[in-house]
Every structure is written in structure tokens, then in C-alpha cells.
Scaffold this motif. Sequence first.
Motif, mmCIF file in Angstrom:
data_model
loop_
_atom_site.group_PDB
_atom_site.id
_atom_site.type_symbol
_atom_site.label_atom_id
_atom_site.label_comp_id
_atom_site.label_asym_id
_atom_site.label_seq_id
_atom_site.Cartn_x
_atom_site.Cartn_y
_atom_site.Cartn_z
ATOM 1 N N UNK A 27 79.857 -1.683 97.740
ATOM 2 C CA UNK A 27 80.621 -2.683 96.987
ATOM 3 C C UNK A 27 81.948 -2.091 96.504
ATOM 4 N N UNK A 28 81.903 -0.859 96.034
ATOM 5 C CA UNK A 28 83.134 -0.212 95.571
ATOM 6 C C UNK A 28 84.098 0.023 96.732
ATOM 7 N N UNK A 29 83.566 0.388 97.888
ATOM 8 C CA UNK A 29 84.399 0.584 99.070
ATOM 9 C C UNK A 29 85.037 -0.736 99.489
ATOM 10 N N UNK A 30 84.255 -1.823 99.475
ATOM 11 C CA UNK A 30 84.787 -3.142 99.810
ATOM 12 C C UNK A 30 85.880 -3.553 98.827
ATOM 13 N N UNK A 31 85.642 -3.352 97.539
ATOM 14 C CA UNK A 31 86.649 -3.709 96.533
ATOM 15 C C UNK A 31 87.926 -2.899 96.711
ATOM 16 N N UNK A 32 87.791 -1.618 97.077
ATOM 17 C CA UNK A 32 88.966 -0.773 97.292
ATOM 18 C C UNK A 32 89.786 -1.280 98.479
ATOM 19 N N UNK A 88 107.510 -3.809 110.875
ATOM 20 C CA UNK A 88 106.427 -3.964 111.849
ATOM 21 C C UNK A 88 105.277 -3.004 111.559
ATOM 22 N N UNK A 89 105.602 -1.789 111.126
ATOM 23 C CA UNK A 89 104.552 -0.824 110.779
ATOM 24 C C UNK A 89 103.754 -1.308 109.571
ATOM 25 N N UNK A 90 104.425 -1.907 108.609
ATOM 26 C CA UNK A 90 103.716 -2.453 107.444
ATOM 27 C C UNK A 90 102.762 -3.578 107.854
ATOM 28 N N UNK A 91 103.228 -4.476 108.693
ATOM 29 C CA UNK A 91 102.353 -5.564 109.135
ATOM 30 C C UNK A 91 101.217 -5.045 110.011
ATOM 31 N N UNK A 92 101.460 -3.990 110.777
ATOM 32 C CA UNK A 92 100.389 -3.371 111.554
ATOM 33 C C UNK A 92 99.343 -2.724 110.666
ATOM 34 N N UNK A 98 92.859 -4.863 107.068
ATOM 35 C CA UNK A 98 92.070 -6.093 107.075
ATOM 36 C C UNK A 98 90.790 -5.908 107.876
ATOM 37 N N UNK A 99 90.891 -5.249 109.032
ATOM 38 C CA UNK A 99 89.696 -5.011 109.848
ATOM 39 C C UNK A 99 88.718 -4.091 109.133
ATOM 40 N N UNK A 100 89.219 -3.070 108.445
ATOM 41 C CA UNK A 100 88.339 -2.189 107.679
ATOM 42 C C UNK A 100 87.683 -2.941 106.523
ATOM 43 N N UNK A 101 88.443 -3.839 105.906
ATOM 44 C CA UNK A 101 87.897 -4.631 104.803
ATOM 45 C C UNK A 101 86.776 -5.541 105.308
ATOM 46 N N UNK A 102 86.995 -6.169 106.438
ATOM 47 C CA UNK A 102 85.967 -7.052 107.009
ATOM 48 C C UNK A 102 84.719 -6.265 107.396
ATOM 49 N N UNK A 103 84.898 -5.091 107.955
ATOM 50 C CA UNK A 103 83.755 -4.261 108.333
ATOM 51 C C UNK A 103 82.971 -3.832 107.102
ATOM 52 N N UNK A 104 83.658 -3.403 106.060
ATOM 53 C CA UNK A 104 82.957 -2.975 104.849
ATOM 54 C C UNK A 104 82.277 -4.161 104.165
ATOM 55 N N UNK A 105 82.862 -5.355 104.259
ATOM 56 C CA UNK A 105 82.213 -6.533 103.683
ATOM 57 C C UNK A 105 80.923 -6.858 104.438
#
Length: 151
Positions: A27-32, A88-92, A98-105
Amino acid sequence: MEQFLVDLGEHTDQTTKQMLQNLIDKRMKYNRYKYIHFLLLTTAFVFGFFVFTFFYKISIQTSSSNMLDMFSLFVRKNHLLTLFFIAFALFGSVKVIFEKKEKSEKEYHALRCEIIEKSKNLWKGDKWIQRHMVFEQMKKKYDINLYHESK
């Protein structure tokens, strides 16, 4: 291990405590990741807006309607290329986070559902009464709902 898990004593076995600790960690990892994603997304949009405004003022307003002049101005000014590359690097990086957040969720939700499904086996007999105290503490301290599987 979290202090309230240690304070449970013999009401909860060590395996259950470890599962709850893993749930808290996920949960803490997801929140981070959620916080980092929000921060990067906001930064990327603000930076992108300023880069677009800067590009508009320098190249479109100052040059004539000739597209070739505008392109040559863009290529001559190296700082414009650098700014676009940073944008472009910021949007990348927003996409990667986002993908890491979805995986941790998904990991968090899967473990939470597993604990809910196995709660009858984890708290048997006298320990069933203590289960509600653990669930309330998890909800109050970490905003983890162990009563229902829905998000």
C-alpha cells in the motif's frame, strides 16, 4: 514490522502478521507511485505549456508565414530542441511511472483480496473476535479495507 502488528501478541500468528506487513508495504509503495505520478504529470503539463508558449512567441510570431523559415529558426536555436527533448522525456517518464503505479496497484489489490478470502482460515476460534480489531486498525491507520473485496 509495524508496532500495532507486534502488539497483537498471540491473537494473530506470525504468518498472518507477515501477510499484513506485506500488505502495508504494498500500500505504501502504491501511494508513493501515485504521488510521483501526479507530481510528474503536473510538472510535464506545466513545462509543456511553457515550452509551447515559448516556441510560439519565438518562431511563429517572429517569422513570416513561410514554414521553411519557421523550421530553420527552430533548428538554429538549439535551446528549443533541448526544451522539446526535455518535455518529451518528462511525458515518457510519466508513462513509465504510470505503468509502475498500475502494477503496484494490482499487486496490492491481489494481496488484499487474498487476505480477505483467507480470513476464515487465518483467524480461527477465539481469534475471530480479534480479527475485527485488526481490520479496524488497518482501515484507520493505513486506509486498507479488509471487510470487502471491492476497491
